[in-house]
Design a protein around this motif. Structure first.
Motif, short mmCIF file in Angstrom:
data_model
loop_
_atom_site.label_atom_id
_atom_site.label_comp_id
_atom_site.label_asym_id
_atom_site.label_seq_id
_atom_site.Cartn_x
_atom_site.Cartn_y
_atom_site.Cartn_z
N THR A 1 31.63 31.20 30.74
CA THR A 1 30.16 31.61 31.16
C THR A 1 30.05 31.50 32.84
O THR A 1 29.16 31.92 33.30
CB THR A 1 29.34 30.19 30.62
N PHE A 2 30.97 30.88 33.42
CA PHE A 2 30.89 31.05 34.90
C PHE A 2 31.12 32.54 35.59
O PHE A 2 31.59 33.20 34.77
CB PHE A 2 32.09 30.09 35.65
N LYS A 3 30.53 32.67 36.57
CA LYS A 3 30.69 34.16 37.24
C LYS A 3 32.26 34.35 37.37
O LYS A 3 32.84 33.59 38.08
CB LYS A 3 30.12 34.01 38.61
N ALA A 4 32.61 35.44 36.82
CA ALA A 4 34.11 35.77 36.93
C ALA A 4 34.50 36.84 37.89
O ALA A 4 33.48 37.80 38.31
CB ALA A 4 34.57 36.55 35.47
N HIS A 5 35.62 36.43 38.61
CA HIS A 5 35.99 37.47 39.80
C HIS A 5 37.54 37.41 39.48
O HIS A 5 38.32 36.90 38.72
CB HIS A 5 36.13 36.56 40.78
N GLY A 6 38.06 38.91 39.58
CA GLY A 6 39.42 39.22 39.53
C GLY A 6 39.76 39.63 41.13
O GLY A 6 39.00 40.67 41.94
N VAL A 7 40.86 39.23 41.43
CA VAL A 7 41.58 39.33 42.70
C VAL A 7 42.47 40.46 42.50
O VAL A 7 43.23 40.50 41.77
CB VAL A 7 42.21 38.21 43.37
N TYR A 8 42.39 41.57 43.38
CA TYR A 8 43.23 42.59 43.43
C TYR A 8 43.49 43.19 44.63
O TYR A 8 42.90 43.04 45.73
CB TYR A 8 42.58 43.65 42.25
N LYS A 9 44.53 44.08 44.92
CA LYS A 9 44.93 44.85 46.08
C LYS A 9 44.28 46.32 45.83
O LYS A 9 44.66 47.08 45.19
CB LYS A 9 46.54 44.90 46.23
N PRO A 10 43.38 46.79 46.91
CA PRO A 10 42.61 47.82 46.85
C PRO A 10 43.53 49.03 46.88
O PRO A 10 44.77 49.01 47.36
CB PRO A 10 41.66 48.13 48.12
N ILE A 11 43.52 50.09 46.04
CA ILE A 11 44.37 51.54 46.20
C ILE A 11 43.98 52.20 47.61
O ILE A 11 42.50 52.49 47.48
CB ILE A 11 44.23 52.00 44.92
N LYS A 12 44.80 52.82 48.02
CA LYS A 12 44.30 53.84 49.09
C LYS A 12 43.33 54.93 48.64
O LYS A 12 42.44 55.24 49.61
CB LYS A 12 45.60 54.23 49.99
N ILE B 1 39.75 52.10 39.07
CA ILE B 1 40.31 50.67 38.57
C ILE B 1 39.18 49.57 38.56
O ILE B 1 39.32 48.68 37.76
CB ILE B 1 41.41 50.35 39.37
N LYS B 2 38.46 49.44 39.58
CA LYS B 2 37.66 48.51 40.06
C LYS B 2 36.62 48.53 38.64
O LYS B 2 36.09 47.30 38.10
CB LYS B 2 36.77 48.59 41.03
N SER B 3 36.21 49.65 38.08
CA SER B 3 35.33 49.80 37.25
C SER B 3 35.93 49.29 35.85
O SER B 3 35.18 48.51 35.01
CB SER B 3 34.88 51.27 36.92
N ILE B 4 37.14 49.62 35.54
CA ILE B 4 37.96 49.16 34.54
C ILE B 4 38.01 47.68 34.37
O ILE B 4 37.63 47.12 33.46
CB ILE B 4 39.10 50.09 34.35
N MET C 1 35.21 42.34 40.97
CA MET C 1 36.46 42.63 41.51
C MET C 1 36.48 42.43 43.06
O MET C 1 35.72 42.67 43.78
CB MET C 1 37.23 43.87 41.47
N LEU C 2 37.44 41.50 43.78
CA LEU C 2 37.70 41.17 44.81
C LEU C 2 38.91 41.45 45.66
O LEU C 2 39.91 41.31 45.20
CB LEU C 2 37.53 39.54 45.20
N ALA C 3 38.70 42.35 46.87
CA ALA C 3 40.02 42.56 47.47
C ALA C 3 40.60 41.17 48.06
O ALA C 3 39.74 40.24 48.45
CB ALA C 3 39.47 43.48 48.79
N SER C 4 41.96 41.14 48.17
CA SER C 4 42.52 39.99 48.32
C SER C 4 42.16 39.33 49.59
O SER C 4 42.13 38.10 49.79
CB SER C 4 44.03 40.09 48.21
N LYS C 5 42.22 40.25 50.60
CA LYS C 5 41.70 39.54 51.99
C LYS C 5 40.28 39.06 52.20
O LYS C 5 40.26 38.24 52.85
CB LYS C 5 41.62 40.67 53.25
N SER C 6 39.54 39.42 51.11
CA SER C 6 38.18 38.71 51.27
C SER C 6 37.93 37.56 50.35
O SER C 6 36.81 37.14 50.61
CB SER C 6 37.12 39.67 50.60
N VAL C 7 38.75 37.21 49.69
CA VAL C 7 38.80 35.92 48.71
C VAL C 7 38.43 34.83 49.38
O VAL C 7 37.52 33.93 48.79
CB VAL C 7 39.84 35.92 47.93
#
Length: 309
Positions: free
Chosen positions: A152-163, A171-174, A182-188
Motif C-alpha cells: 500500500t505504500f508508494k512503490a519505487h523501483g531503482v534502475y540505471k537509465p538506458i542511453k 522499460i520505465k513504462s513496463i 522508477m528512479l534513476a539510481s543517482k536521484s535516489v
C-alpha cells in the motif's frame, strides 16, 4: 566557437533521430512478442537461445570466466552445463520482460507468487518506509506482483537509465505498472530524504549486487570465493533515515513461474554494526547461487575488481 556549437547540436539531433528510428523498428516486434501465448513465447526463447549461444556467442567468454571464478572446484563439464542452462534462463528472462507489456493481472499473480505476504503487512504496520533489496537472480522483472499482496505504500523501483531515451521510456513504462515510480539510481538519496521529510511512506526496491570500482570502495565482501567491493549505499541511507530493510528471496520454480519470500534484514539499521546488513545480503544471495547457479546473471563482470586479481 559558434560553429562548434552548431555541429554539436546537429550531432545530437542526428543521434536522437537514429535512436527514434531504432525504437520504431524494434517496438512492433517487441509488442508481437508480448502477445504470444506462453507456449510459443518459450518456443521462440529456445530458438533465441540457440542463436545467442551458438551463432552470436554473446559474452560467452565472460560467462565461462565468471563461472570458473565462482566455482573453482567444478570441472569443465559442470561449468559448461551451468553455462548452457544459464543462457536458456537468460533468454527466458529477456522475453518475460516484454511479455509484461500485455500480461494480465491474473497471469502475473499466478506466475510470481509471494510466499509470506504477512511479512509485507508487518513491514507496513511499522509505519515507516522500507528498502527491498533484490539481486540479479531468477526474476526481478515481475516484482510488480507485490501490488497483489498488500503493498500500500508508494512503490519505487531503482534502475540505471538506458542511453537510448526511447527504449529507456519503454522499460520505465513496463516497470511502472501499478503506479510504481522508477528512479534513476543517482536521484535516489535526494528522493528518499525529501519523502522522509514530507512524511510520505514508501517502499524502495533496488538491486545491490553490481560491481563498484575499487577506487572509493568503502567495504569488501567475500562473495563466491573472492573478496569484491560492495555497494553500501542502500544500507547507508537506510541507517541515516531509520528505514527497515528486507531481502526479497526469489526462486525459479519452473519455466515462467517464480516464488518469492521476504527475509528480514533489520528494522532498526541504526542499531546494527556497519556493513553487517550488506554482508548478510550477500550471504543470502550466495546461498541461492550455490544451490541453483544457472539463474544468476553471469553476463556482467561481477569479479572484475576482486582483490585477488
Amino acid at each position: 566557437m559558434f560553429v562548434s556549437i552548431q555541429r554539436y547540436v546537429i550531432f545530437v539531433k542526428i543521434l536522437f533521430l537514429m535512436q527514434r528510428l531504432a525504437y520504431g523498428m524494434v517496438y512492433p516486434i517487441l509488442w508481437l512478442i508480448s502477445i504470444l501465448p506462453f507456449r510459443l513465447l518459450y518456443a521462440f526463447s529456445d530458438f533465441l537461445t540457440f542463436f545467442i549461444y551458438h551463432i552470436v556467442r554473446y559474452r560467452r567468454e565472460a560467462v565461462a570466466q565468471n563461472l570458473s571464478l565462482a566455482f573453482p572446484k567444478k570441472d569443465k563439464m559442470e561449468i559448461k552445463t551451468i553455462e548452457k542452462e544459464f543462457y536458456k534462463h537468460f533468454t527466458d528472462l529477456f522475453l518475460e520482460t516484454f511479455k509484461s507489456l500485455s500480461i494480465s493481472d491474473t497471469e502475473l499473480k499466478k506466475r510470481f507468487v509471494i510466499k509470506n505476504p504477512e511479512e509485507l503487512e508487518r513491514l507496513e504496520s511499522l509505519k515507516k518506509s522500507y528498502v527491498i533489496l533484490m539481486a540479479h537472480y531468477a526474476s526481478y522483472e515481475w516484482v510488480n506482483a507485490l501490488h497483489f499482496y498488500g503493498l500500500t505504500f508508494k512503490a519505487h523501483g531503482v534502475y540505471k537509465p538506458i542511453k537510448n531515451k526511447y527504449f529507456d521510456h519503454l522499460i520505465k513504462s513496463i516497470r511502472s505498472k501499478y503506479d510504481t515510480e522508477m528512479l534513476a539510481s543517482k536521484s535516489v538519496p535526494k528522493k528518499m530524504l525529501r519523502q522522509q521529510q514530507e512524511g510520505i511512506l514508501a517502499s524502495y526496491a533496488m538491486i545491490a549486487d553490481q560491481s563498484p570500482k575499487r577506487k572509493g570502495a568503502k567495504h569488501y565482501v567475500k562473495f563466491l570465493n573472492h573478496e569484491v567491493p560492495a555497494f553500501v549505499g542502500a544500507e547507508y541511507i537506510a541507517e541515516r533515515l531509520n528505514l527497515s530493510m528486507t531481502y526479497l528471496h526469489v526462486e525459479k520454480v519452473k519455466r515462467g513461474y517464480y516464488e518469492a519470500e521476504f527475509v528480514p534484514l533489520s528494522d532498526e539499521p541504526q542499531k546494527v554494526e556497519s556493513y553487517q546488513i550488506t554482508d548478510l545480503y550477500f550471504k543470502l544471495l550466495e546461498d541461492q547461487i550455490v544451490k541453483k547457479p544457472a539463474y544468476y546473471l553471469w553476463t556482467h563482470k561481477r569479479w572484475k575488481h576482486r582483490l585477488d586479481k
